[in-house]
Design a protein around this motif. Sequence first.
Motif, short mmCIF file in Angstrom:
data_model
loop_
_atom_site.label_atom_id
_atom_site.label_comp_id
_atom_site.label_asym_id
_atom_site.label_seq_id
_atom_site.Cartn_x
_atom_site.Cartn_y
_atom_site.Cartn_z
N UNK A 77 9.52 -20.12 51.17
CA UNK A 77 8.84 -21.14 50.37
C UNK A 77 7.36 -21.00 50.67
N UNK A 78 6.54 -20.95 49.62
CA UNK A 78 5.14 -20.64 49.77
C UNK A 78 4.31 -21.87 49.39
N UNK A 79 3.42 -22.25 50.29
CA UNK A 79 2.62 -23.45 50.14
C UNK A 79 1.14 -23.07 50.19
N UNK A 80 0.32 -23.79 49.44
CA UNK A 80 -1.12 -23.66 49.62
C UNK A 80 -1.57 -24.87 50.42
N UNK A 81 -2.54 -24.65 51.28
CA UNK A 81 -3.08 -25.77 52.04
C UNK A 81 -4.07 -26.48 51.14
N UNK A 82 -3.91 -27.79 51.00
CA UNK A 82 -4.79 -28.56 50.15
C UNK A 82 -6.24 -28.40 50.62
N UNK A 83 -7.14 -28.29 49.66
CA UNK A 83 -8.57 -28.15 49.93
C UNK A 83 -8.91 -26.87 50.69
N UNK A 84 -8.13 -25.82 50.49
CA UNK A 84 -8.35 -24.57 51.20
C UNK A 84 -7.78 -23.41 50.38
N UNK A 85 -8.24 -22.20 50.69
CA UNK A 85 -7.68 -21.00 50.06
C UNK A 85 -6.57 -20.41 50.92
N UNK A 86 -6.20 -21.11 51.97
CA UNK A 86 -5.20 -20.62 52.90
C UNK A 86 -3.79 -20.90 52.38
N UNK A 87 -2.87 -19.98 52.68
CA UNK A 87 -1.47 -20.13 52.30
C UNK A 87 -0.61 -20.17 53.55
#
Length: 142
Positions: A77-87
């Motif tokens: 399951x792939x998530x993006x960190x809110x307010x960031x370009x990090x996954x």
Amino acid sequence: MSLKHLHLAPVTNIHRILEGAHLPTVGWLTMPGLPERLVLDSTEQTVIIRRDDGAVLQTIDTKGKTLIGVDGEGLLAIFSEDLSWSYQVWALEKGCWLDNPDPDFPRFILEEDGVTAWMVDLDTGDRYRLEELPAEEVRVSA
């Protein structure tokens, strides 16, 4: 899929599982793989449920993260960190976040060509085809 063939399994204790979650923002989707899984996503947590009997398989603390998709095999399951370009990537079989040993450099990047998107693990070189969550497939509770 015809609605005549849709089987909804009862989910026991769902109020306890989603305690503290903002229920109006909960979305759901089915995830590939065997067994077929149902994913309930909220601003606080993501819950993975075995679809055939409603058993809760995993509850993931996802505060500050947005579920953007799963890999085509149903392993990640792939998530993006809110307010960031990090996954961040959750390994479904292991039930844990894949570690990033260097927090100053991202481990995962998203690549796309206008047709397909991949999550690339820069530590291992592995590429995972991303099954994105198109807007018409994301359901919001009433």
